[in-house]
Structures are given as C-alpha cells and as structure tokens.
Design an enzyme around this catalytic site. Sequence first.
Site, PDB file in Angstrom:
ATOM      1  N   CYS A  59     -11.439  14.489   4.695  1.00 52.99           N
ATOM      2  CA  CYS A  59     -12.411  13.527   5.236  1.00 52.99           C
ATOM      3  C   CYS A  59     -12.309  13.527   6.766  1.00 52.99           C
ATOM      4  CB  CYS A  59     -12.134  12.123   4.695  1.00 52.99           C
ATOM      5  SG  CYS A  59     -12.245  12.017   2.896  1.00 52.99           S
TER       6      CYS A  59
ATOM      7  N   HIS B   2     -18.462   5.483   2.121  1.00 52.98           N
ATOM      8  CA  HIS B   2     -18.675   5.738   3.557  1.00 52.98           C
ATOM      9  C   HIS B   2     -20.042   6.294   3.949  1.00 52.98           C
ATOM     10  CE1 HIS B   2     -14.522   4.716   3.792  1.00 52.98           C
ATOM     11  NE2 HIS B   2     -14.073   5.848   3.315  1.00 52.98           N
TER      12      HIS B   2
ATOM     13  N   ASN C  99     -11.075   2.829  11.781  1.00 50.90           N
ATOM     14  CA  ASN C  99      -9.865   2.890  12.575  1.00 50.90           C
ATOM     15  C   ASN C  99      -9.952   4.115  13.467  1.00 50.90           C
ATOM     16  OD1 ASN C  99      -7.102   1.909  12.922  1.00 50.90           O
ATOM     17  ND2 ASN C  99      -7.422   1.293  10.779  1.00 50.90           N
TER      18      ASN C  99
ATOM     19  N   CYS D 268       0.866  -1.180   0.000  1.00 47.94           N
ATOM     20  CA  CYS D 268       0.000   0.000   0.000  1.00 47.94           C
ATOM     21  C   CYS D 268       0.900   1.225   0.000  1.00 47.94           C
ATOM     22  CB  CYS D 268      -0.880  -0.031   1.254  1.00 47.94           C
ATOM     23  SG  CYS D 268      -1.891   1.443   1.448  1.00 47.94           S
TER      24      CYS D 268
ATOM     25  N   CYS E 124     -10.255  10.718   8.755  1.00 47.09           N
ATOM     26  CA  CYS E 124      -8.954  10.292   8.230  1.00 47.09           C
ATOM     27  C   CYS E 124      -7.784  11.054   8.844  1.00 47.09           C
ATOM     28  CB  CYS E 124      -8.954  10.447   6.714  1.00 47.09           C
ATOM     29  SG  CYS E 124      -7.410   9.946   5.960  1.00 47.09           S
TER      30      CYS E 124
HETATM   31  N1  SAH Z   1      -7.643   9.349  -0.896  1.00 42.75           N
HETATM   32  C1  SAH Z   1      -7.916   8.001  -1.285  1.00 42.75           C
HETATM   33  C2  SAH Z   1      -6.908   6.986  -0.805  1.00 42.75           C
HETATM   34  C3  SAH Z   1      -6.368   7.113   0.593  1.00 42.75           C
HETATM   35  S1  SAH Z   1      -7.387   6.690   1.942  1.00 42.75           S
HETATM   36  C4  SAH Z   1      -9.317   7.622  -0.847  1.00 42.75           C
HETATM   37  O1  SAH Z   1      -9.980   8.425  -0.234  1.00 42.75           O
HETATM   38  O2  SAH Z   1      -9.762   6.544  -1.195  1.00 42.75           O
HETATM   39  C5  SAH Z   1      -7.514   4.952   1.883  1.00 42.75           C
HETATM   40  C6  SAH Z   1      -8.804   4.413   2.457  1.00 42.75           C
HETATM   41  O3  SAH Z   1      -8.798   4.482   3.896  1.00 42.75           O
HETATM   42  C7  SAH Z   1     -10.034   5.184   2.025  1.00 42.75           C
HETATM   43  O4  SAH Z   1     -11.083   4.301   1.751  1.00 42.75           O
HETATM   44  C8  SAH Z   1     -10.328   6.017   3.239  1.00 42.75           C
HETATM   45  O5  SAH Z   1     -11.630   6.497   3.232  1.00 42.75           O
HETATM   46  C9  SAH Z   1     -10.021   5.032   4.340  1.00 42.75           C
HETATM   47  N2  SAH Z   1      -9.848   5.604   5.673  1.00 42.75           N
HETATM   48  C10 SAH Z   1      -9.302   6.769   6.009  1.00 42.75           C
HETATM   49  N3  SAH Z   1      -9.340   6.942   7.349  1.00 42.75           N
HETATM   50  C11 SAH Z   1      -9.899   5.831   7.864  1.00 42.75           C
HETATM   51  C12 SAH Z   1     -10.206   5.403   9.176  1.00 42.75           C
HETATM   52  N4  SAH Z   1      -9.946   6.169  10.227  1.00 42.75           N
HETATM   53  N5  SAH Z   1     -10.783   4.199   9.318  1.00 42.75           N
HETATM   54  C13 SAH Z   1     -11.046   3.413   8.252  1.00 42.75           C
HETATM   55  N6  SAH Z   1     -10.779   3.761   6.984  1.00 42.75           N
HETATM   56  C14 SAH Z   1     -10.221   4.965   6.782  1.00 42.75           C
END
Ligand code: SAH
Length: 342
Positions: free
Chosen positions: A116, A216, A291, A105, A119
């Site tokens: 987001c 989401h 997470n 990854c 995140c």
């Molecule tokens: N920007 C891209 C890729 C990076 S994030 C995207 O949004 O897809 C990778 C994945 O992790 C995405 O699905 C994102 O929504 C998820 N993600 C981010 N923070 C998270 C968290 N705290 N718990 C679970 N998934 C999370």
Amino acid sequence: MKKDILSMNLTELEAEIVSLGEKKFRAGQIYSWLHEKRITDFSECSDLSKSLIVKLNEIYEIKRLVAVRKLESKLDGTLKFLYEFPDGERCETVMMSYKHGNSLCISTQVGCKMGCSFCASTKAGFVRDLAPSEMLLQVYESERGSGRKVESLVLMGIGEPLDNYENVRRFLELLSCPEGKNLSLRHVSLSTCGIVPRIKELADARLGLTLSVSLHAPTDEKRNAIMPVNKKYNTAELIDACRYYFAQTGRRISFEFALIAGVNDDIRTAQELIRLLKPVSPCHVNLIPVNEIREREYRKSGKVREFQKILTDGGINATVRRTLGADINAACGQLRRDSMQN
Ligand code: SAH
C-alpha cells in the site's frame, strides 16, 4: 530444531505429552504454566518431575520476546513497544488506554507484501510470518511490561493478518482459550487490505470477530493507484465478500478510510463511497487523517469533518478516529523502520 510449545493448543500438547509416555493430565498442567502463569523456563513447573522437565527442555522451546524500546505518550498514556525476537527481527505493538479499557494493537508479520503506497510497514518489504506464539507473546509481554490488562485486541499492526491465515487462526484459538488469556473474540478486530477468499473463510468460521476492511478508495481506478491488492481482488469482489461476512456472522463491517489531501478527500469520492457501501449497510466507516510517513509526500486532509458529513447525510455511519500517541509516532511501522535505518 526444538518445537514451539507456545504455539500448540491443548489437544496437540496432550498428544505430545502422551507420546512421551506421560499421563494426559500433565499437558493441562504444562499448558497452565505456559499460558496462565506465563513461565519462561520449564524449571519453574514445580508440580512436574525433574526427569519430565529435562525431557521438555530437550524437545521444546519456550519462545521469547524482548522489548528493545518502550515509549510512553505524555499526551494520553499510549504505550508503544518495539519487540525483538531471538532471530533479531523486530515488530511493533501498541497499548491504547481508553475509558472503557485497554486495547492492544499487535503485528502479524515482520514487514508486509501488500505494498500500500501510504503505509510505512511495507516499504522495506516482507521478511517473515509471525508464529502464533509470537503474536501471543506480544499480548503477554505487553501486559507484563505495562502492568495493564488487555481487554480488547486489534490485528492492525505490521503485516497482513489474512496473508498469515493459519497462524492467525491458531493465535486466536490460543488467545480465547479458557485455560489461557481467555479473551472473547467479540473483543477482537481483524484488519485486512482485502484478501477476498480469506474473508469468506473467516466468515464461514464464524468466530465472532469484527472485520475491519482497509478501503481508502471507493473505485477500482482510485484504489488500484494506492493499493496493489485491488488489482487481484477488485472493489466489487471485496464488497461482495463483506456482504457475505455480514450475512454469515451478523457482525457489521468496519471500513477504514485514511484521508489524504488531494487524493481521496473530495466530494465526488465521498459520493462514490456512499454508492459503494449502500449494499453492505449497515456498516461503519472509520475516517483517519492519514499519518504522514517519511517515504511519501502524502499530507493529512483538512476536510475530514466535511467528508464525514457527506457520508452521514448519505446514510453511512462514519466517525473520525481519535489520534492517540501522536508524540510517540504510535502509528505502526515507523518505529521498526527507524530502528532498521539506524
Ligand atoms: N494489513 C492490514 C492491517 C495492518 S495496517 C490492513 O491493511 O488492514 C492497519 C491500518 O492502518 C490499515 O487500515 C492501513 O490501511 C492503515 N494505514 C497504513 N498506513 C497508514 C497511514 N500512513 N495513515 C493512516 N492509516 C494507515
């Protein structure tokens, strides 16, 4: 500033080398030193003349990446690297080993603009895009530092890949180049929060990638509340782009859905999700227990299996993502944040 030779494709390199007054085939030799033997210094190119090596050193740099931390999960062998670039910026890369092989990854940007709410990668904002070479080096360094071979790759680390589109496209070209890592793009997934025009461009490019969409939430109201990108490209436009992607490529879309207690894990949300995804079926939903990050109060949902059953009963294929590297905080963004705060 010296040119970033690791970001060049073979055609560009040929043009460069010819312009230096050298024979075209030299470019192939250099490309192979860089991408097959993965040298870090031009002096290692034993089939090139001393004078050409001097010239190469003057004009080009071979970018580098240093692992400042490497954590290995005692539970499942997942490896997490914190890499540092020469400008001091850092990114995270995770190597996961499954029965069917090793998956890497990688990060595509330093920080992220997308905002987001759940995140960790976006909390300190955006710093810069990663160059194609800097994405490629995550692959090369992780193979070297782990002794494992990367068999599949996900662009799911820090950053929004479709917000760094040109560099990501070049990276994918280099990654799949037969004279280099030669990884089929069938083994690559790109994850996006939903930059609609870029999803369409990617569809037109027909690269054979799997597209993962971070959904989401199933309605504009709910998605606006946690993903600001939805205010620019709403769910209807997003689903439309996904249908287009499927139509153009024949590849099923994978939707990421992180379940957050009390936010998006109720029965009604599941039903709305079924309704939203029907037009883009067959597709796949990946349910992820959210997470928990330091910056937010969000808690993991206890209703993951229930939610999955509603989707499956409603005709939507859904699986629950296995958690890997739980003991090393392998979810992206948190290690870099910790290292910034220290
Ligand atoms: N920007 C891209 C890729 C990076 S994030 C995207 O949004 O897809 C990778 C994945 O992790 C995405 O699905 C994102 O929504 C998820 N993600 C981010 N923070 C998270 C968290 N705290 N718990 C679970 N998934 C999370």
